[in-house]
Scaffold this motif. Structure first.
Motif, PDB file in Angstrom:
ATOM      1  N   VAL A  47       4.724   2.381   6.561  1.00 46.87           N
ATOM      2  CA  VAL A  47       3.308   2.699   6.358  1.00 46.87           C
ATOM      3  C   VAL A  47       2.525   2.159   7.551  1.00 46.87           C
ATOM      4  O   VAL A  47       2.552   0.942   7.812  1.00 46.87           O
ATOM      5  CB  VAL A  47       2.769   2.075   5.048  1.00 46.87           C
ATOM      6  N   THR A  48       1.851   3.033   8.274  1.00 49.37           N
ATOM      7  CA  THR A  48       1.176   2.611   9.506  1.00 49.37           C
ATOM      8  C   THR A  48      -0.032   1.719   9.187  1.00 49.37           C
ATOM      9  O   THR A  48      -0.503   1.647   8.045  1.00 49.37           O
ATOM     10  CB  THR A  48       0.713   3.811  10.354  1.00 49.37           C
ATOM     11  N   TYR A  49      -0.528   1.081  10.241  1.00 49.41           N
ATOM     12  CA  TYR A  49      -1.616   0.110  10.085  1.00 49.41           C
ATOM     13  C   TYR A  49      -2.687   0.384  11.138  1.00 49.41           C
ATOM     14  O   TYR A  49      -2.439   0.216  12.340  1.00 49.41           O
ATOM     15  CB  TYR A  49      -1.044  -1.289  10.288  1.00 49.41           C
ATOM     16  N   ILE A  62      -0.727   1.264  -0.131  1.00 49.30           N
ATOM     17  CA  ILE A  62       0.221   2.388  -0.063  1.00 49.30           C
ATOM     18  C   ILE A  62       1.665   1.871  -0.002  1.00 49.30           C
ATOM     19  O   ILE A  62       2.557   2.422  -0.653  1.00 49.30           O
ATOM     20  CB  ILE A  62      -0.100   3.307   1.148  1.00 49.30           C
ATOM     21  N   ALA A  63       1.892   0.771   0.738  1.00 49.40           N
ATOM     22  CA  ALA A  63       3.253   0.209   0.798  1.00 49.40           C
ATOM     23  C   ALA A  63       3.706  -0.219  -0.599  1.00 49.40           C
ATOM     24  O   ALA A  63       4.862  -0.025  -0.991  1.00 49.40           O
ATOM     25  CB  ALA A  63       3.297  -0.971   1.765  1.00 49.40           C
ATOM     26  N   SER A  64       2.772  -0.775  -1.350  1.00 54.66           N
ATOM     27  CA  SER A  64       3.081  -1.206  -2.700  1.00 54.66           C
ATOM     28  C   SER A  64       3.426   0.012  -3.573  1.00 54.66           C
ATOM     29  O   SER A  64       4.369  -0.018  -4.376  1.00 54.66           O
ATOM     30  CB  SER A  64       1.843  -1.930  -3.219  1.00 54.66           C
ATOM     31  N   PRO A  72      12.216   1.144  -0.633  1.00 53.46           N
ATOM     32  CA  PRO A  72      11.762  -0.049   0.100  1.00 53.46           C
ATOM     33  C   PRO A  72      10.684   0.334   1.118  1.00 53.46           C
ATOM     34  O   PRO A  72      10.784   1.383   1.756  1.00 53.46           O
ATOM     35  CB  PRO A  72      13.034  -0.533   0.817  1.00 53.46           C
ATOM     36  N   ALA A  73       9.665  -0.511   1.246  1.00 53.70           N
ATOM     37  CA  ALA A  73       8.567  -0.212   2.181  1.00 53.70           C
ATOM     38  C   ALA A  73       8.650  -1.101   3.413  1.00 53.70           C
ATOM     39  O   ALA A  73       9.071  -2.262   3.334  1.00 53.70           O
ATOM     40  CB  ALA A  73       7.225  -0.429   1.481  1.00 53.70           C
ATOM     41  N   ALA A  93      -1.236 -11.029   1.439  1.00 59.03           N
ATOM     42  CA  ALA A  93      -1.353  -9.793   0.645  1.00 59.03           C
ATOM     43  C   ALA A  93      -0.008  -9.067   0.567  1.00 59.03           C
ATOM     44  O   ALA A  93       0.378  -8.556  -0.485  1.00 59.03           O
ATOM     45  CB  ALA A  93      -2.423  -8.884   1.254  1.00 59.03           C
ATOM     46  N   LEU A  94       0.716  -9.052   1.691  1.00 60.75           N
ATOM     47  CA  LEU A  94       2.025  -8.385   1.709  1.00 60.75           C
ATOM     48  C   LEU A  94       2.998  -9.096   0.769  1.00 60.75           C
ATOM     49  O   LEU A  94       3.714  -8.478   0.001  1.00 60.75           O
ATOM     50  CB  LEU A  94       2.610  -8.391   3.133  1.00 60.75           C
TER      51      LEU A  94
END
Ligand code: FAD
Length: 290
Positions: A47-49, A62-64, A72-73, A93-94
């Motif tokens: 998932v880009t940032y 979105i990764a969640s 897996p993200a 947060a991650l």
């Protein structure tokens, strides 16, 4: 699951990339794309940032969601305009979202900003060092045609090696359209002692005009075989989609055949592209007992 463990199995692996919604944009279309992509059973989804103006805060959400879909993200994280506190906030947060994989990137300075606010992070290696010992599986970016800001491939590889020694578990390449460029690069990396898994980044081109611009900026070589396809089909979206999927499939088959097991497809939130590529690879991936 950690990506280093997925790669260690040594089986052909196909992963996808998704970008989160822009600020104020609805989540539903992106989540719908994630659900469709997840049905293709990719090894992981990244998932880009903050790329192309995407809202940074949405990466974790979105990764969640990717992980809630059973995949897996890999959360991208950039550091150039960040402070130590803001990075600590992102990491917390991650962790709270159960994300185990982080792609450590420098990023590019936002257009509206010319100086770093905190001055803590000049290069991706600084972020890798900051996350060292944190328990995350760490990835980084690499450039088979040299990063556009670096004058020589040799120095670019030297910096990559530094980044790997700081704690990377794997690296993912910038897109390329000529596999021979990738094979030569891989051999140089191994000669220079970069031994971590290298995931080959493949961009299925579905928009001819857009790709010419992206390649100009990133310095990516467009082989004449590929240019002919864009010249002929670039103005016909359906034909360009067929041709782009066929070209990307051919690249991936060639990579697998030559023992490169890990391929990352820049799916650009277009599940139909991933579905068609995976349909083309079905027997290849089954034979290899995915
Ligand atoms: P670095 O590794 O820091 O390298 C940047 C430049 O600095 C290179 O020219 C390198 O040779 C040089 N360099 C490195 N270390 C040193 C040093 N110690 N001293 C001097 N020079 C050094 N961008 C986003 O904004 N969001 C994303 O989600 C995103 N995802 C990406 C995913 C992949 C797989 C790739 C390939 C790129 C992605 N990018 C993303 C783009 C990336 O942020 C840019 O390419 C950026 O310009 C470089 O990032 P990097 O992490 O490779 O930087």
């Amino acid at each position: 699951m950690k990506i280093k463990d997925i790669l260690a199995k040594g089986r052909p692996s196909v992963s996808f990339e998704i970008f989160p919604p822009k600020k104020e944009a609805p989540f539903e279309p992106v989540k719908g794309a994630v659900e469709r992509l997840a049905r293709q059973r990719p090894s992981f989804m990244s998932v880009t940032y903050g790329a192309s103006g995407n809202a940074r805060a949405n990466t974790v959400e979105i990764a969640s969601f990717v992980q809630a879909c059973g995949v897996p993200a890999l959360a991208h994280l950039t550091c150039l305009a960040a402070t130590r506190d803001s990075i600590a906030g992102e990491v917390a947060a991650l962790r709270a979202a159960g994300i185990e994989n982080v792609l450590c990137l420098r990023g590019d300075m936002p257009k509206e900003q010319s100086a770093q606010p905190g001055g803590c992070f000049s290069h991706a290696v600084d972020l890798v060092r900051a996350l060292g010992g944190s328990g995350f599986c760490l990835g980084g970016a690499c450039y088979p045609e040299c990063h556009p800001e670096c004058e020589h491939m040799e120095s670019d590889i030297g910096y990559l090696r530094e980044k790997v020694e700081a704690g990377l578990d794997f690296v993912t390449t910038q897109m390329f359209f000529d596999n021979n460029i990738f094979y030569r690069y891989l051999s140089k990396l191994r000669d220079r002692g970069v031994t971590v898994p290298v995931i080959a980044g493949i961009m299925p081109v579905t928009n001819g005009r857009q790709i010419a611009r992206i390649c100009r900026i990133s310095g990516t070589y467009l082989p004449s075989r590929f240019k002919a396809i864009v010249d002929r089909y670039g103005d016909r979206p359906a034909a360009m989609l067929d041709a782009g999927v066929a070209y990307a499939t051919e690249q991936i088959v060639d990579l697998f055949a030559n023992g490169v097991n890990a391929v990352h497809v820049y799916t650009m939130n277009r599940p139909e592209v991933a579905e068609r590529i995976m349909a083309n690879l079905r027997s290849i991936l089954q034979t290899d007992d995915r």
